[in-house]
Structures are given as structure tokens and as C-alpha cells.
Motif scaffolding. Structure first.
Motif, short mmCIF file in Angstrom:
data_model
loop_
_atom_site.label_atom_id
_atom_site.label_comp_id
_atom_site.label_asym_id
_atom_site.label_seq_id
_atom_site.Cartn_x
_atom_site.Cartn_y
_atom_site.Cartn_z
N LEU A 1 2.74 0.40 8.43
CA LEU A 1 2.67 1.49 7.46
C LEU A 1 2.89 2.84 8.13
CD1 LEU A 1 2.17 2.70 4.71
CD2 LEU A 1 -0.28 2.44 5.07
N MET B 1 -2.02 8.92 2.67
CA MET B 1 -1.40 7.63 2.34
C MET B 1 -1.92 6.52 3.24
SD MET B 1 2.47 8.85 1.38
CE MET B 1 3.01 7.48 0.37
N GLY C 1 -3.61 3.50 1.02
CA GLY C 1 -2.64 2.40 0.93
C GLY C 1 -3.30 1.04 0.78
N VAL D 1 -2.31 -3.22 0.52
CA VAL D 1 -1.22 -4.05 1.03
C VAL D 1 -1.24 -5.44 0.42
CG1 VAL D 1 -2.53 -4.90 3.03
CG2 VAL D 1 -0.03 -4.79 3.14
N PHE E 1 3.29 -2.12 0.39
CA PHE E 1 2.23 -1.11 0.40
C PHE E 1 2.27 -0.33 -0.92
CE2 PHE E 1 3.42 -1.66 4.89
CZ PHE E 1 2.19 -2.01 5.42
N PHE F 1 0.37 2.72 -3.29
CA PHE F 1 -0.49 3.90 -3.18
C PHE F 1 -0.97 4.28 -4.58
CE2 PHE F 1 2.64 3.62 0.09
CZ PHE F 1 1.87 3.70 1.24
#
Lengths: 162, 118
Positions: free
Chosen positions: A47, A63, A67, A69, A84, A86
Motif C-alpha cells: 500500500l 490513507m 485502508g 484490504v 485496498f 478507503f
């Protein structure tokens, strides 16, 4: 059965196994991802590398914190691909929330596959384009040989197919 | 777009109640626009008002209405991120590697640039 015939059968079985692995992988049904807020070390590294080439510095720190996943197998090479998402207050619009896909490469590098918008309905389809599975993020995106491209720019929109 | 439950805000507890209540819909949209406006103010997007962008289709001024429309679609961070990268590219999107959300952001900035917003 002599040794020559036995070797021939063994070789045939090996070749059959090799050829059936991709076929069995192809027969996997469409897969919806589950997302986790906890990133492991490889996902965190991936990331961080993706953000360095996509988003401006102003947003990277937040972020990294928000984030989530999901892990998918988008091609048949067996290496995990990380999706990912957000999804946090102030980050989303009617088109969804920021979404990045990274592919872990040998040596630890992380290659950007997609930089767009999406949500948790993210689905991996069976169909392949240039060796990578088609996705609904929820809008349809296809791999063009370098990255995923969303099929319809105006999606999501009630008047536009996804 | 975020997943969640009905909180009871504006007296609404279900999708059916929300769809049957125009006043609650109006208040929800106003609240959402207000939240977006606060985000855009905080992240510095409004600093770009008055700049002229040489876009893919035409030149257009950056206005409050355009920024609000873009953020409504793609979110406040993506809108500010676009404006920052465009500024660093001498206010043109030509020659800039555009991300998929950049095109709808630019389209909204351009098409709502003449719209009044209060």
C-alpha cells in the motif's frame, strides 16, 4: 511394464497435472471479497508503495490509517493481489470510495493494477482479459495488458450499464 | 456508498421511510453537501477557485459549484488530489497521466463551472 513405459506414464501424468491446474483455476466461480482493517507487513508495504505513485503526499498518511484490504487471485500465477478500499467519512462520493489494486511481485515490489473508485461489493469474475480476471468494482473493469480500465466512465449511474 | 445501518436521523429508520419522505431526503442531501464543503475547505480545494484549467475538452475556470459537483461524485480527497496534480502540471490535464476518477472530476468541474451555488 518396463521402465520406459513407466516413465512415459509418469511424464504424461505430470503434464496432465500441469495443464489442469490453470484449467481448474479458471473454473473458479465469481468471488466476492471480504475486507479486513488489519493489514499484514506485505500488504502495508504494498500500500505504501502504491500510494507513493498514485496519491499526492497530503493524503497518504490518512490513507495508510483507513485502508482496508481484500486478497484476490487475479491471474493464474499464484501470487496474491491486494485490493485496498478507503471507505471512511468524507472519502466517498456517489461513484464509490477510492480503491487501489496492487500486485505483489517477486522481490517485494508492488505493481499498480487499478486506481479508481469502488465499494465492498467488489467481485472477481471468471472471464480473463490478457491473463487477468475481469472485475466488478462495482463497475466493470478489464485488464488492458498494463492496468485495469473501467469500461464505462459514467458508471455507476442508473442510465449507464455497469 | 458506505455500508451501515439506519441511525434514526431525521426520524428515518428504514429505506422505505426514507423514500416516502421528501423532506428527509432534502435534509440528507443538504447535510451531505455541508459535510463535503467542510472537507473541501479543510483540505484546501477552494484555494484553487479562480484558476483556469486547460482541460482535455476545453478551458474552464475552477468555481465553487464545479468543485462541489466533482466532490459529490468522486469524494473531496480525490477532487483535491486532482486539483493539486493539475496545478503541478501548469494547470493543464494534457500530458498528465490521468487516473480513472480524474476524467469525471474534470467533466464536472467544467460542466458546473457556470452554475451558481449558494
Amino acid at each position: 511394464m518396463n521402465n520406459f513405459a513407466r516413465r512415459g506414464i509418469t511424464l504424461s501424468l505430470l503434464l496432465l497435472a500441469q495443464s489442469t491446474i490453470p484449467l481448474s483455476a479458471l473454473s473458479v466461480r465469481a468471488q466476492e471479497l471480504s475486507f479486513s482493517e488489519k493489514l499484514n507487513a506485505a500488504q502495508t508495504t504494498c500500500l505504501r508503495r502504491l500510494l507513493n505513485v498514485t496519491w499526492t503526499a497530503q493524503f497518504r498518511r490518512e490513507m495508510m490509517e483507513i485502508g482496508q484490504v481484500g486478497t484476490a487471485l487475479l491471474n493464474n500465477e499464484g501470487r496474491p493481489d491486494y485490493v485496498f478500499l478507503f471507505e471512511a467519512d468524507g472519502w466517498c462520493g456517489t461513484a464509490g470510495c477510492p480503491l487501489l489494486i496492487g500486485e505483489l511481485e517477486r522481490g517485494g515490489a508492488c505493481h499498480l493494477l487499478y486506481d479508481g473508485m469502488g465499494d465492498k461489493s467488489f467481485t472477481v469474475l471468471r472471464r480473463l482479459d490478457h491473463g487477468y480476471r475481469r472485475i466488478y468494482a462495482p463497475c466493470e473493469a478489464r485488464f488492458d495488458g498494463q492496468q485495469y480500465q473501467q469500461l464505462h466512465e459514467d458508471c455507476p449511474n442508473p442510465d449507464v450499464p455497469r | 456508498m458506505c455500508s451501515g445501518n439506519w441511525t434514526g436521523k431525521y426520524g428515518i429508520h428504514s429505506r422505505a421511510e426514507f423514500l416516502a419522505n421528501p423532506e428527509a431526503q432534502e435534509r440528507a442531501l443538504s447535510g451531505y453537501l455541508g459535510d463535503n464543503e467542510r472537507q473541501l475547505k479543510a483540505n484546501g480545494a477552494f484555494v484553487h477557485i479562480g484558476e483556469t484549467i486547460d482541460g482535455l475538452k476545453a478551458r474552464f475556470p475552477v468555481t465553487r459549484a464545479g468543485i462541489m459537483a466533482a466532490a459529490h461524485r468522486e469524494g473531496a480527497p480525490a477532487t483535491k488530489d486532482y486539483l493539486t496534480r493539475i496545478k503541478a502540471n501548469r494547470l493543464t490535464s494534457k500530458g498528465l497521466p490521468l487516473k480513472p476518477p480524474d476524467r469525471p472530476i474534470e467533466t464536472r468541474l467544467r460542466t458546473f463551472s457556470e452554475t451558481s451555488y449558494e
